[in-house]
Write a protein that holds these residues in place. Structure first.
Motif, mmCIF file in Angstrom:
data_model
loop_
_atom_site.group_PDB
_atom_site.id
_atom_site.type_symbol
_atom_site.label_atom_id
_atom_site.label_comp_id
_atom_site.label_asym_id
_atom_site.label_seq_id
_atom_site.Cartn_x
_atom_site.Cartn_y
_atom_site.Cartn_z
ATOM 1 N N ARG A 130 25.770 39.559 41.504
ATOM 2 C CA ARG A 130 25.464 38.148 41.819
ATOM 3 C C ARG A 130 26.285 37.208 40.935
ATOM 4 N NH1 ARG A 130 19.317 38.224 40.488
ATOM 5 N NH2 ARG A 130 20.287 39.350 38.746
ATOM 6 N N TYR A 131 26.697 37.702 39.776
ATOM 7 C CA TYR A 131 27.446 36.871 38.824
ATOM 8 C C TYR A 131 28.697 37.621 38.385
ATOM 9 C CZ TYR A 131 22.900 34.580 38.759
ATOM 10 O OH TYR A 131 21.730 33.955 39.135
ATOM 11 N N LYS A 132 29.596 37.820 39.307
ATOM 12 C CA LYS A 132 30.824 38.553 39.013
ATOM 13 C C LYS A 132 31.743 37.745 38.109
ATOM 14 C CE LYS A 132 32.536 40.475 42.815
ATOM 15 N NZ LYS A 132 32.972 40.448 44.236
ATOM 16 N N THR A 133 31.818 36.445 38.348
ATOM 17 C CA THR A 133 32.586 35.538 37.490
ATOM 18 C C THR A 133 31.731 34.313 37.208
ATOM 19 O OG1 THR A 133 33.606 34.429 39.395
ATOM 20 C CG2 THR A 133 34.812 36.272 38.434
ATOM 21 N N ILE A 134 31.871 33.798 36.005
ATOM 22 C CA ILE A 134 31.157 32.572 35.598
ATOM 23 C C ILE A 134 32.186 31.618 35.018
ATOM 24 C CG2 ILE A 134 29.426 31.590 34.036
ATOM 25 C CD1 ILE A 134 27.910 34.245 34.229
ATOM 26 N N VAL A 135 32.157 30.374 35.481
ATOM 27 C CA VAL A 135 33.147 29.378 35.069
ATOM 28 C C VAL A 135 32.467 28.174 34.445
ATOM 29 C CG1 VAL A 135 34.847 27.716 35.923
ATOM 30 C CG2 VAL A 135 34.883 30.067 36.756
ATOM 31 N N THR A 136 32.919 27.787 33.256
ATOM 32 C CA THR A 136 32.529 26.521 32.648
ATOM 33 C C THR A 136 33.811 25.745 32.331
ATOM 34 O OG1 THR A 136 32.597 27.205 30.309
ATOM 35 C CG2 THR A 136 30.605 27.749 31.550
ATOM 36 N N ASP A 137 33.679 24.566 31.758
ATOM 37 C CA ASP A 137 34.864 23.770 31.433
ATOM 38 C C ASP A 137 35.753 24.450 30.403
ATOM 39 O OD1 ASP A 137 34.100 21.817 33.185
ATOM 40 O OD2 ASP A 137 33.158 20.541 31.665
ATOM 41 N N THR A 138 35.155 25.262 29.538
ATOM 42 C CA THR A 138 35.925 25.829 28.429
ATOM 43 C C THR A 138 36.004 27.355 28.426
ATOM 44 O OG1 THR A 138 33.932 25.774 27.034
ATOM 45 C CG2 THR A 138 35.423 23.868 26.928
ATOM 46 N N ILE A 139 35.118 28.021 29.175
ATOM 47 C CA ILE A 139 35.053 29.485 29.127
ATOM 48 C C ILE A 139 34.920 30.049 30.544
ATOM 49 C CG2 ILE A 139 33.659 31.471 28.398
ATOM 50 C CD1 ILE A 139 32.866 29.845 25.930
ATOM 51 N N VAL A 140 35.636 31.143 30.798
ATOM 52 C CA VAL A 140 35.487 31.917 32.030
ATOM 53 C C VAL A 140 35.089 33.336 31.649
ATOM 54 C CG1 VAL A 140 36.773 33.043 33.898
ATOM 55 C CG2 VAL A 140 37.048 30.595 33.504
ATOM 56 N N LEU A 141 34.030 33.838 32.266
ATOM 57 C CA LEU A 141 33.594 35.207 32.041
ATOM 58 C C LEU A 141 33.922 36.045 33.275
ATOM 59 C CD1 LEU A 141 30.051 34.713 30.418
ATOM 60 C CD2 LEU A 141 32.261 34.993 29.270
ATOM 61 N N LEU A 142 34.545 37.197 33.049
ATOM 62 C CA LEU A 142 34.890 38.123 34.125
ATOM 63 C C LEU A 142 34.131 39.429 33.901
ATOM 64 C CD1 LEU A 142 38.785 37.705 34.105
ATOM 65 C CD2 LEU A 142 37.109 36.336 35.369
ATOM 66 N N ALA A 143 33.193 39.739 34.778
ATOM 67 C CA ALA A 143 32.416 40.976 34.663
ATOM 68 C C ALA A 143 33.193 42.102 35.346
ATOM 69 C CB ALA A 143 31.037 40.798 35.295
ATOM 70 N N LEU A 144 33.976 42.813 34.574
ATOM 71 C CA LEU A 144 34.905 43.788 35.137
ATOM 72 C C LEU A 144 34.215 44.977 35.789
ATOM 73 C CD1 LEU A 144 37.761 43.880 32.460
ATOM 74 C CD2 LEU A 144 37.523 42.422 34.486
ATOM 75 N N GLN A 170 39.435 41.098 44.656
ATOM 76 C CA GLN A 170 38.533 39.958 44.848
ATOM 77 C C GLN A 170 38.372 39.096 43.595
ATOM 78 O OE1 GLN A 170 36.613 38.531 47.499
ATOM 79 N NE2 GLN A 170 38.282 39.611 48.506
ATOM 80 N N LEU A 171 38.860 39.549 42.460
ATOM 81 C CA LEU A 171 38.583 38.843 41.213
ATOM 82 C C LEU A 171 39.080 37.396 41.247
ATOM 83 C CD1 LEU A 171 38.828 40.320 37.646
ATOM 84 C CD2 LEU A 171 39.585 37.999 38.102
ATOM 85 N N VAL A 172 40.335 37.186 41.560
ATOM 86 C CA VAL A 172 40.868 35.822 41.560
ATOM 87 C C VAL A 172 40.268 35.005 42.706
ATOM 88 C CG1 VAL A 172 42.920 36.148 43.014
ATOM 89 C CG2 VAL A 172 42.973 34.494 41.144
ATOM 90 N N CYS A 173 39.880 35.667 43.806
ATOM 91 C CA CYS A 173 39.214 34.966 44.914
ATOM 92 C C CYS A 173 37.860 34.430 44.458
ATOM 93 C CB CYS A 173 39.029 35.901 46.103
ATOM 94 S SG CYS A 173 40.567 36.509 46.827
ATOM 95 N N ASP A 174 37.127 35.238 43.698
ATOM 96 C CA ASP A 174 35.840 34.792 43.189
ATOM 97 C C ASP A 174 36.006 33.633 42.208
ATOM 98 O OD1 ASP A 174 34.492 36.692 44.685
ATOM 99 O OD2 ASP A 174 34.486 38.179 43.069
ATOM 100 N N LEU A 175 37.044 33.707 41.378
ATOM 101 C CA LEU A 175 37.327 32.602 40.455
ATOM 102 C C LEU A 175 37.623 31.316 41.220
ATOM 103 C CD1 LEU A 175 39.573 33.675 37.420
ATOM 104 C CD2 LEU A 175 37.258 32.757 37.417
ATOM 105 N N ALA A 176 38.418 31.430 42.260
ATOM 106 C CA ALA A 176 38.754 30.256 43.062
ATOM 107 C C ALA A 176 37.503 29.667 43.706
ATOM 108 C CB ALA A 176 39.780 30.618 44.131
ATOM 109 N N THR A 177 36.592 30.524 44.150
ATOM 110 C CA THR A 177 35.323 30.041 44.702
ATOM 111 C C THR A 177 34.565 29.241 43.663
ATOM 112 O OG1 THR A 177 35.103 31.886 46.265
ATOM 113 C CG2 THR A 177 33.096 30.745 45.645
ATOM 114 N N ASN A 178 34.465 29.783 42.448
ATOM 115 C CA ASN A 178 33.772 29.071 41.367
ATOM 116 C C ASN A 178 34.366 27.696 41.121
ATOM 117 O OD1 ASN A 178 33.345 32.134 39.479
ATOM 118 N ND2 ASN A 178 31.878 31.109 40.797
ATOM 119 N N TYR A 179 35.685 27.632 41.076
ATOM 120 C CA TYR A 179 36.334 26.347 40.813
ATOM 121 C C TYR A 179 36.162 25.380 41.980
ATOM 122 C CZ TYR A 179 38.424 27.509 36.346
ATOM 123 O OH TYR A 179 38.599 27.820 35.016
#
Length: 319
Positions: A130-144, A170-179
């Motif tokens: 459910r939380y594969k990637t987490i994005v904040t203004d200063t930190i990105v978490l990648l659950a490998l 899917q990793l960068v796709c999930d990041l793009a979704t977060n952003y």
């Protein structure tokens, strides 16, 4: 006359491709610093005596309300050690991920001059997909551990429609979704159309920010599922119109056509053949049509209401 129209169409297509190519070359020149910090490896290599050093290096990873014994037990947990070993093996080479994330950040910087590169921290999360990637203004978490590959043994028991996207691609796709969620604005999401356009914005954002990914990757379909959606686009659209679903506030509709699911629910025999989230797919095509037929910037589009986008899209499903 038909030949002239065809030639003109080809010229327009070539000019558009050339323009896109020039833009991508310009974006590729943007200076971006991408530094991936492997907390997962640091924690896996650490002994209980190293805990204070880890806390100093990654203070945001440790809650002051958690006793050190929780982390020490985690260090000694057999299952956690197996998970860490699999992540280490799968992500020993991180170059491709680094390149894709760097390109995403370059695109973000091009379209949003205020964008600042965050710290990128890799972690394990006990396969909490459910939380594969987490994005904040200063930190990105990648659950490998949620990107080990759709057929990995750790994903046994997870439904196929979920596990098919627990893969490296899917990793960068999930990041793009977060952003994308940081830029989308809609006054309300009451109707099926509201939901369709919201996710259509997400997917169009990926068109722009990660153009190097396939459409199947962007939406999280297999190629076969994407082909099914494209081949049946006209039928899906006609169904929505005939059933007067677009402006309906029926709470069951997002679950049938928007939410993550093994298939979409037309309540027909073809349901089992269909991919889930077909409402997202149609919303994507509407937003694409809107951007093609209107002179509006990406960021402006992300702020517009669903009905405004729909009414000015001149959307026509492919036959």
């Amino acid at each position: 006359m038909k030949k002239l129209i065809l030639v003109c169409g080809l010229l327009v297509s070539l000019l558009s491709c050339n323009k896109d190519s020039q833009l991508e070359k310009e974006i590729a020149k943007i200076d971006i610093d991408v530094n991936v910090e492997r907390f997962d490896l640091a924690f896996d290599d650490a002994k209980p005596s190293d805990l204070s050093n880890l806390k100093a290096a990654f203070p945001f990873m440790f809650s002051k309300y958690e006793n050190d014994s929780i982390w020490i037990n985690r260090m000694n947990d057999t299952l956690q050690n197996q998970l860490s070993a699999e992540v280490r093996k799968a992500f020993n080479d991180f170059d491709d991920i680094h390149i894709e994330v760097r390109s995403l950040f370059q695109h973000l910087k091009y379209y949003d001059k205020s964008f600042r590169e965050p710290r990128i921290i890799t972690v394990t999360s006990d396969v909490d997909y459910r939380y594969k990637t987490i994005v904040t203004d200063t930190i990105v978490l990648l659950a490998l551990d949620t990107y080990l590959g759709s057929n990995h043994e750790f994903y046994e028991g997870i439904p196929k429609y979920i596990s098919q996207n627990l893969s490296r691609s899917q990793l960068v796709c999930d990041l793009a979704t977060n952003y994308s969620e940081q830029y989308i604005h809609q006054k309300s999401r009451k109707t099926l159309l509201d939901e369709m356009i919201y996710f259509g914005k997400q997917l169009y954002f990926k068109d722009v920010m990660i153009p190097f990914k396939t459409d199947a990757d962007k939406i999280g379909y297999t190629q076969q599922q994407l082909d099914w959606a494209a081949e049946n686009e006209s039928y899906i659209w006609r169904y929505f119109i005939e059933k007067e679903m677009l402006f309906s506030t029926d709470n069951s509709l997002p679950n049938r056509f928007i939410a993550l699911a093994p298939f979409s629910k037309f309540y027909l025999e073809l349901d089992s053949e269909s991919p889930g989230r077909l409402g997202q797919y149609i919303g994507w095509q509407i937003v694409r049509a809107y951007m093609k037929n209107n002179k509006v910037s990406l960021m402006d589009m992300m702020q517009k209401d669903a009905e405004e986008i729909f009414n000015n899209s001149n959307f026509k499903p492919s036959k």
